[in-house]
Design a protein around this motif. Structure first.
Motif, PDB file in Angstrom:
ATOM      1  N   ALA A   1       0.819  -1.221   0.000  1.00  0.00           N
ATOM      2  CA  ALA A   1       0.000   0.000   0.000  1.00  0.00           C
ATOM      3  C   ALA A   1       0.845   1.259   0.000  1.00  0.00           C
ATOM      4  O   ALA A   1       0.301   2.362  -0.077  1.00  0.00           O
ATOM      5  N   GLN A   2       2.160   1.108   0.113  1.00  0.00           N
ATOM      6  CA  GLN A   2       3.106   2.229   0.119  1.00  0.00           C
ATOM      7  C   GLN A   2       2.794   3.232   1.225  1.00  0.00           C
ATOM      8  O   GLN A   2       2.877   4.444   1.019  1.00  0.00           O
ATOM      9  N   VAL A   3       2.445   2.704   2.406  1.00  0.00           N
ATOM     10  CA  VAL A   3       2.272   3.604   3.541  1.00  0.00           C
ATOM     11  C   VAL A   3       3.640   4.140   3.926  1.00  0.00           C
ATOM     12  O   VAL A   3       4.665   3.486   3.702  1.00  0.00           O
TER      13      VAL A   3
ATOM     14  N   TRP B   1      -0.015   1.519  11.254  1.00  0.00           N
ATOM     15  CA  TRP B   1      -0.174   1.814   9.833  1.00  0.00           C
ATOM     16  C   TRP B   1      -1.471   2.601   9.677  1.00  0.00           C
ATOM     17  O   TRP B   1      -2.558   2.041   9.487  1.00  0.00           O
ATOM     18  N   VAL B   2      -1.344   3.919   9.773  1.00  0.00           N
ATOM     19  CA  VAL B   2      -2.496   4.811   9.845  1.00  0.00           C
ATOM     20  C   VAL B   2      -3.412   4.643   8.647  1.00  0.00           C
ATOM     21  O   VAL B   2      -4.640   4.551   8.786  1.00  0.00           O
ATOM     22  N   GLU B   3      -2.817   4.599   7.455  1.00  0.00           N
ATOM     23  CA  GLU B   3      -3.619   4.548   6.231  1.00  0.00           C
ATOM     24  C   GLU B   3      -4.465   3.280   6.142  1.00  0.00           C
ATOM     25  O   GLU B   3      -5.503   3.255   5.480  1.00  0.00           O
ATOM     26  N   LEU B   4      -4.007   2.211   6.776  1.00  0.00           N
ATOM     27  CA  LEU B   4      -4.747   0.949   6.757  1.00  0.00           C
ATOM     28  C   LEU B   4      -5.618   0.768   8.000  1.00  0.00           C
ATOM     29  O   LEU B   4      -6.297  -0.247   8.138  1.00  0.00           O
ATOM     30  N   GLU B   5      -5.550   1.764   8.903  1.00  0.00           N
ATOM     31  CA  GLU B   5      -6.311   1.720  10.145  1.00  0.00           C
ATOM     32  C   GLU B   5      -5.987   0.469  10.952  1.00  0.00           C
ATOM     33  O   GLU B   5      -6.867  -0.222  11.481  1.00  0.00           O
ATOM     34  N   ARG B   6      -4.671   0.205  11.068  1.00  0.00           N
ATOM     35  CA  ARG B   6      -4.215  -1.009  11.737  1.00  0.00           C
ATOM     36  C   ARG B   6      -3.097  -0.709  12.735  1.00  0.00           C
ATOM     37  O   ARG B   6      -2.270   0.171  12.502  1.00  0.00           O
ATOM     38  N   VAL B   7      -3.097  -1.469  13.824  1.00  0.00           N
ATOM     39  CA  VAL B   7      -2.032  -1.421  14.821  1.00  0.00           C
ATOM     40  C   VAL B   7      -1.654  -2.862  15.166  1.00  0.00           C
ATOM     41  O   VAL B   7      -2.523  -3.735  15.271  1.00  0.00           O
TER      42      VAL B   7
END
Length: 212
Positions: free
Chosen positions: A39-41, A99-105
């Motif tokens: 996703a290129q975060v 990973w903010v853009e994926l809404e994941r921790v």
């Protein structure tokens, strides 16, 4: 000016169910890390490292993951830095990827040990020349009078070692061996998905859902 209390976001990108998640947390982490890279975060390899000193005072900083397998999560740093000193006193630590853009921790807890010297040597040799000189030039976490000291140190060690600086004895790798993982996926209405994996007495992973 926007008030902090007014800052809100609705998390609606994905979900994390027991059926869709993998039974092995290392495999689940590998999947999510690959998706973050694809996703290129920004800096998908950046992780927050939390340590505790002898007085139980915690501290955090961002480091970069350099490898992972069934043995654990690996990064490299200065052994004489604050984190190095704290790990020497208390070898238990925690890591977090956001990973903010994926809404994941992803949160990871476990014991930390130094990697073998040969592994540290191999990684150090793969670093760019400026980074290898920098490992000698910076007395990490120590008070210095000005940036000029770093520049002077870099010039001095560059002249001394030229193109072949060896690995400093105070620099090398650490590996955190997880005994607990948590995967967090943002969901709508703050009803987030949280799956925790913990090692049981038989060294097998037990997966359970936590309330958000």
């Amino acid at each position: 000016m926007t008030q902090l209390t007014d800052l809100r976001k609705s998390y609606e990108r994905a979900e994390l169910s027991e059926d869709a998640s993998l039974a092995d947390p290392f495999e689940q982490f590998s999947k999510w890390l690959a998706e973050a890279i694809a996703a290129q975060v920004p800096e998908p390899n950046a992780m927050t490292l939390a340590t505790v000193d002898s007085s139980m005072r915690p501290s955090t900083r961002v480091v970069l993951i350099k490898g992972f397998d069934a043995q654990g999560i690996t990064w490299f740093t200065n052994y004489e830095s604050r984190k190095g000193r704290e790990l020497a006193t208390n070898p238990w630590a925690a890591l977090q990827f956001h990973w903010v853009e994926l809404e994941r921790v992803v949160r990871i807890e476990g014991r930390v040990d130094k990697v073998a010297e040969a592994e540290s040597d191999a990684y150090f040799a793969s670093r760019p020349l400026d980074s290898r000189i920098g490992a000698w030039a910076s007395p990490q976490s120590q008070v210095i009078p000005s940036r000029a000291l770093l520049v002077a140190n870099a010039a001095r060690y560059g002249t001394r070692f030229l193109l072949h600086p060896p690995r400093p004895p105070h620099w090398g790798g650490y590996r955190l061996q997880p005994d607990c993982w948590e995967f967090w996926q943002g969901r709508k209405s703050r009803l987030h998905d949280r799956l925790r994996y913990q090692l049981d007495a038989d060294r097998r992973w037990t997966r359970e859902r936590l309330a958000p």
